[in-house]
Design an enzyme around this catalytic site. Sequence first.
Site, mmCIF file in Angstrom:
data_model
loop_
_atom_site.group_PDB
_atom_site.id
_atom_site.type_symbol
_atom_site.label_atom_id
_atom_site.label_comp_id
_atom_site.label_asym_id
_atom_site.label_seq_id
_atom_site.Cartn_x
_atom_site.Cartn_y
_atom_site.Cartn_z
ATOM 1 N N LYS A 77 5.524 85.509 36.819
ATOM 2 C CA LYS A 77 5.049 86.208 37.999
ATOM 3 C C LYS A 77 4.280 87.493 37.697
ATOM 4 C CE LYS A 77 6.305 85.736 41.924
ATOM 5 N NZ LYS A 77 7.610 85.828 42.531
ATOM 6 N N SER A 101 8.430 89.931 37.565
ATOM 7 C CA SER A 101 9.697 89.578 38.196
ATOM 8 C C SER A 101 10.786 89.659 37.140
ATOM 9 C CB SER A 101 9.609 88.168 38.765
ATOM 10 O OG SER A 101 10.887 87.605 38.866
ATOM 11 N N HIS A 124 -10.180 81.498 60.885
ATOM 12 C CA HIS A 124 -8.874 80.808 60.985
ATOM 13 C C HIS A 124 -8.295 80.505 59.599
ATOM 14 C CE1 HIS A 124 -10.042 80.095 65.225
ATOM 15 N NE2 HIS A 124 -11.227 79.797 64.694
ATOM 16 N N GLU A 153 0.975 94.991 48.718
ATOM 17 C CA GLU A 153 2.097 94.637 49.605
ATOM 18 C C GLU A 153 2.706 95.890 50.235
ATOM 19 O OE1 GLU A 153 4.945 91.651 47.976
ATOM 20 O OE2 GLU A 153 3.390 91.388 46.461
#
Length: 478
Positions: free
Chosen positions: A302, A296, A175, A309
Site C-alpha cells: 500500500k 500500511s 458522472h 484524504e
Amino acid sequence: MIPVKSQTPPAAQPTSATSAAGAWSGRFSEPVSEQVKIYTASVNFDQRLAFADIDGSLAHARMLAHVGVLSATDLQGIERGLSQIREEIARGKFAWSIDLEDVHLNIEKRLTALVGDAGKRLHTGRSRNDQVATDIRLWLRGAIDHLLGQLRTLRGAFIDQAEKYADVVMPGFTHLQVAQPVTFGHHLMAYEAMFARDTERLRDARRRVNRMPLGAAALAGSGYPVNREYAAKLLGFEAICPNSLDAVSDRDFAIEFSAAATLIMVHLSRLSEELVLWSSPRFGFIQIADRFCTGSSIMPQKKNPDVPELVRGKTGRVVGHLMGLITLMKGQPLAYNKDNQEDKEPLFDTVDTLAATLSIVIDLIANGLTAVPERMRAAALEGYATATDLADYLVRRGLPFRDAHEAVARAVREAETRGVTLEALPLDVLQQFSPLIKKDVFGVLTLEGSVASRNHTGGTAPEQVKKAVKVARASLEG
Ligand code: ARG
C-alpha cells in the site's frame, strides 16, 4: 503581508490566583464562583489577539491625546507600558491570568501595574465591546493577507503544471464515466479558475472586515469628543462602522470570511478527491511523491494518499465552523451579547486549518505531482471518448444531430461487442452505420484530433490551454 505566525503570540497557560479581580467588582457583593469564572473566561484562546489588542489600544490612546482627552505624559506612559507588554508576550514571559477573564483585561491590568494611573485612563471612551470587535477585525485582516499570498502561490503552481501538461490527453468525465478527451493542462486550469474566484471572494470580504468599530464604545457611542476617523487612519482601516449598535454586535464579517474559507476548502477537497482517485492503481493517472504518502502497517503493497484524504477530511471542520458562526449570530438581539465570545475559536481554527492545508497542497501540486500520460491515454481510448466527435463529423456532412447520435451509438455498441476502440473499426464496418463516413473519419477519431478541435476560448485544445496559462499568469501579476 503579515504572516499569521508573527501576528499570533506564543500560547501560554493562564494561571489563577485566589482573588477575583474583575473590572466591575465594586458593584458586586461576592466574587464569581470558580465554575463561572472558568466557564466565562476567554483568555485561554483570545490571547491570540494580544498584538491586535495592543495596536488597537495604542491607536485609541493616541486619538484620545489628539483630541485632548489624554495628556501627553499619560500617552507616553501608555506607549512605554504597551511596548514592554508586547515584548513580554513575544518572549512568552507574560503572566496570563484566568482571573482577568480575557486578553483585554489581562493587558490593561499589567499596563496599570507598569505605568500606574495612565494605564487606568486608557479605557476612557472605550468598552471591551468595541475593543474586541476591533481586535478581531485587525487580526483577521492580517490572516486574510497571508491566505491571499498562499492562494496566489497555489495558482502559480497550477499554472506551471498546466503549461507542462498542456498537450497531455486524458479522459474527461461526467458522472465519473469517460465522456470526452480533455487535456490534463485544461483540467488543472479548472482548479486555477476556482482559486482565482476564491481570491476575488477573499479580497471582497476583506473590504468589509477592514472597517473600524472603535468609538462605538459599549453600544451607544462615546460621550468624549472622539475622532474615529483619526484612529481608523492610524490602524489602516478603510472606513469606520457607521452605526455604533451594529459596530459592536455583528459578526457578519467573520461569517463572510468563513464562507469564503469554506469554499476554498471545498475546492481543495474536490481536488483531493481527484488526487485520491487518480493515484489509485486502478486509474494510475498520476504519481504523488512518496513524502506525501504513508504505507500500511499490515499491507506491504500500500501507498496511501494521506495528505489529500486529510484535506478532504479537514474540509468538514471548516464547514462546521461556518455553521457554528451563523448559528451563533441568528438569535442575538442588538447590541453586544456574550455569545459573541464564541466567535473566536471557530475563526482561529478556520484560519489555522486553511493556512496549513494551503501550504501542504502548494508543495504537493508544485513539487509532488507527476502525470502518467500513457495511463491517461489508455483510459481515454477505452471509454469511446471520441464518440461525440464522430457524431459532429456526421453533422458536418449534413446529418441532423439526433440521427448522428443514434448512428454513433450503434457504432459504439459494435465496437464494444468486438472489444475494440472506435478508431479500430474498419472503414466498411463504420460505413454500415452511415454512408456519410469517409476515410478522413480517422482524423477526428483520434484523441489528439478531438482535443485540437475544441479550439476556442475556454476550450480544451492545447493551444487554448497555453493561452489560458498566459492570461492567468498576467492576472497573478495584477
Ligand atoms: N471576551 C469578550 C468577547 O470576546 C470581550 C467583550 C466582553 N464584553 C462584555 N461586555 N462582557 O466578546
